[in-house]
Scaffold this active site. Structure first.
Site, PDB file in Angstrom:
ATOM      1  N   ASP A  32      49.355  30.718  77.515  1.00 14.93           N
ATOM      2  CA  ASP A  32      50.565  30.427  76.743  1.00 14.93           C
ATOM      3  C   ASP A  32      51.500  29.559  77.598  1.00 14.93           C
ATOM      4  O   ASP A  32      51.662  29.794  78.790  1.00 14.93           O
ATOM      5  CB  ASP A  32      51.251  31.750  76.370  1.00 14.93           C
ATOM      6  CG  ASP A  32      52.303  31.592  75.291  1.00 14.93           C
ATOM      7  OD1 ASP A  32      52.138  32.185  74.225  1.00 14.93           O
ATOM      8  OD2 ASP A  32      53.307  30.883  75.526  1.00 14.93           O
ATOM      9  N   ASN A  88      51.374  38.679  65.709  1.00 15.52           N
ATOM     10  CA  ASN A  88      52.459  38.565  64.732  1.00 15.52           C
ATOM     11  C   ASN A  88      51.978  37.886  63.451  1.00 15.52           C
ATOM     12  O   ASN A  88      51.251  36.890  63.516  1.00 15.52           O
ATOM     13  CB  ASN A  88      53.608  37.743  65.326  1.00 15.52           C
ATOM     14  CG  ASN A  88      54.185  38.372  66.589  1.00 15.52           C
ATOM     15  OD1 ASN A  88      54.262  39.590  66.685  1.00 15.52           O
ATOM     16  ND2 ASN A  88      54.570  37.551  67.560  1.00 15.52           N
ATOM     17  N   GLN A  95      56.318  35.591  63.850  1.00 14.04           N
ATOM     18  CA  GLN A  95      55.315  34.526  64.022  1.00 14.04           C
ATOM     19  C   GLN A  95      56.010  33.168  63.971  1.00 14.04           C
ATOM     20  O   GLN A  95      56.738  32.876  63.018  1.00 14.04           O
ATOM     21  CB  GLN A  95      54.244  34.617  62.918  1.00 14.04           C
ATOM     22  CG  GLN A  95      53.112  33.612  63.108  1.00 14.04           C
ATOM     23  CD  GLN A  95      52.013  33.743  62.044  1.00 14.04           C
ATOM     24  OE1 GLN A  95      52.183  34.447  61.049  1.00 14.04           O
ATOM     25  NE2 GLN A  95      50.920  33.043  62.260  1.00 14.04           N
ATOM     26  N   HIS A 101      46.748  33.975  65.778  1.00 15.71           N
ATOM     27  CA  HIS A 101      46.489  34.078  67.223  1.00 15.71           C
ATOM     28  C   HIS A 101      46.779  35.487  67.694  1.00 15.71           C
ATOM     29  O   HIS A 101      47.589  36.197  67.112  1.00 15.71           O
ATOM     30  CB  HIS A 101      47.305  33.050  68.020  1.00 15.71           C
ATOM     31  CG  HIS A 101      48.765  33.050  67.711  1.00 15.71           C
ATOM     32  ND1 HIS A 101      49.287  32.443  66.586  1.00 15.71           N
ATOM     33  CD2 HIS A 101      49.817  33.598  68.363  1.00 15.71           C
ATOM     34  CE1 HIS A 101      50.595  32.602  66.565  1.00 15.71           C
ATOM     35  NE2 HIS A 101      50.955  33.317  67.621  1.00 15.71           N
ATOM     36  N   HIS A 103      48.018  37.500  71.100  1.00 10.60           N
ATOM     37  CA  HIS A 103      48.589  37.417  72.449  1.00 10.60           C
ATOM     38  C   HIS A 103      47.958  38.488  73.333  1.00 10.60           C
ATOM     39  O   HIS A 103      47.866  39.659  72.928  1.00 10.60           O
ATOM     40  CB  HIS A 103      50.091  37.727  72.430  1.00 10.60           C
ATOM     41  CG  HIS A 103      50.937  36.763  71.676  1.00 10.60           C
ATOM     42  ND1 HIS A 103      51.645  35.765  72.288  1.00 10.60           N
ATOM     43  CD2 HIS A 103      51.205  36.649  70.349  1.00 10.60           C
ATOM     44  CE1 HIS A 103      52.332  35.090  71.372  1.00 10.60           C
ATOM     45  NE2 HIS A 103      52.083  35.606  70.190  1.00 10.60           N
TER      46      HIS A 103
HETATM   47  P1  5GP Z   1      54.089  33.600  67.871  1.00 10.59           P
HETATM   48  O1  5GP Z   1      55.576  33.749  68.027  1.00 10.59           O
HETATM   49  O2  5GP Z   1      53.745  32.662  66.729  1.00 10.59           O
HETATM   50  O3  5GP Z   1      53.364  34.897  67.797  1.00 10.59           O
HETATM   51  O4  5GP Z   1      53.589  32.944  69.219  1.00 10.59           O
HETATM   52  C1  5GP Z   1      53.496  31.593  69.453  1.00 10.59           C
HETATM   53  C2  5GP Z   1      53.216  31.417  70.932  1.00 10.59           C
HETATM   54  O5  5GP Z   1      52.663  30.137  71.133  1.00 10.59           O
HETATM   55  C3  5GP Z   1      54.450  31.515  71.835  1.00 10.59           C
HETATM   56  O6  5GP Z   1      54.216  32.516  72.823  1.00 10.59           O
HETATM   57  C4  5GP Z   1      54.567  30.128  72.456  1.00 10.59           C
HETATM   58  O7  5GP Z   1      54.989  30.175  73.788  1.00 10.59           O
HETATM   59  C5  5GP Z   1      53.148  29.592  72.334  1.00 10.59           C
HETATM   60  N1  5GP Z   1      53.045  28.160  72.173  1.00 10.59           N
HETATM   61  C6  5GP Z   1      53.714  27.395  71.263  1.00 10.59           C
HETATM   62  N2  5GP Z   1      53.323  26.106  71.366  1.00 10.59           N
HETATM   63  C7  5GP Z   1      52.369  26.069  72.347  1.00 10.59           C
HETATM   64  C8  5GP Z   1      51.585  25.021  72.901  1.00 10.59           C
HETATM   65  O8  5GP Z   1      51.678  23.843  72.524  1.00 10.59           O
HETATM   66  N3  5GP Z   1      50.697  25.359  73.880  1.00 10.59           N
HETATM   67  C9  5GP Z   1      50.565  26.648  74.321  1.00 10.59           C
HETATM   68  N4  5GP Z   1      49.652  26.868  75.288  1.00 10.59           N
HETATM   69  N5  5GP Z   1      51.300  27.657  73.833  1.00 10.59           N
HETATM   70  C10 5GP Z   1      52.195  27.375  72.850  1.00 10.59           C
END
Ligand code: 5GP
Ligand code: ZN
Length: 141
Positions: A32, A88, A95, A101, A103
């Site tokens: 991440d 999420n 999300q 995805h 984590h």
């Molecule tokens: P969510 O909030 O949707 O469960 O998590 C999205 C996650 O994706 C966040 O932890 C954020 O840091 C990560 N993230 C968002 N854009 C990118 C990206 O371009 N590359 C990587 N490696 N992680 C990303």
């Protein structure tokens, strides 16, 4: 199906470089970019599914099996003291990227992170009502 305007579709399929930990025919596991802790990783399917509700059952099984395997790898290699799986679904649940995805968040004693919720205190009747809403008259689903 892949979605051209989806950043995780592009990352998962190698169109955008990422720090990949491993990949197979269905998934890519990456670091991440905004890690909660050292080693925070994401499991991304190579096909586009917005969230858990869209994820087919066999992909779901494979995704969580991979999460189990990767959890052991992170524990062994990073020496973390614990690990949170976070997944999420929907804006209301936090999300931010609409591509399923998982984590993997390694946890270290005193790492200063809090992943949790404020416990409620429903009455026994309220709990019975919730159970009835989910299960109807059945003993269990
Ligand atoms: P969510 O909030 O949707 O469960 O998590 C999205 C996650 O994706 C966040 O932890 C954020 O840091 C990560 N993230 C968002 N854009 C990118 C990206 O371009 N590359 C990587 N490696 N992680 C990303
Ligand atoms: Zn996608």
């Amino acid at each position: 199906m892949k979605k051209d305007d989806c950043i995780f579709c592009r990352i998962a399929n190698g169109g955008i470089p990422s720090r990949t930990l491993c990949e197979n025919a269905r998934f890519r596991v990456i670091l991440d970019l905004g890690p909660a802790t050292k080693g925070h990783a994401l499991i991304l399917p190579k096909e586009h599914f917005s969230d858990l509700f869209e994820l087919p059952e066999d992909w779901c099984r494979d995704a969580f099996a991979l999460a189990g395997e990767m959890a052991s790898v992170l524990k062994e290699k990073l020496g973390c003291d614990g690990l949170n799986l976070v997944q999420n679904n929907g804006e209301a649940a936090g999300q931010t990227v609409s591509h399923f995805h998982i984590h993997l968040i390694p946890r270290y004693r005193a790492d200063g992170q809090t992943i949790g919720w404020k416990p409620g205190s429903p009455s026994p009747e309220e709990l019975d009502g919730v159970r009835a809403q989910i299960c109807g008259e059945n003993q269990a689903l």
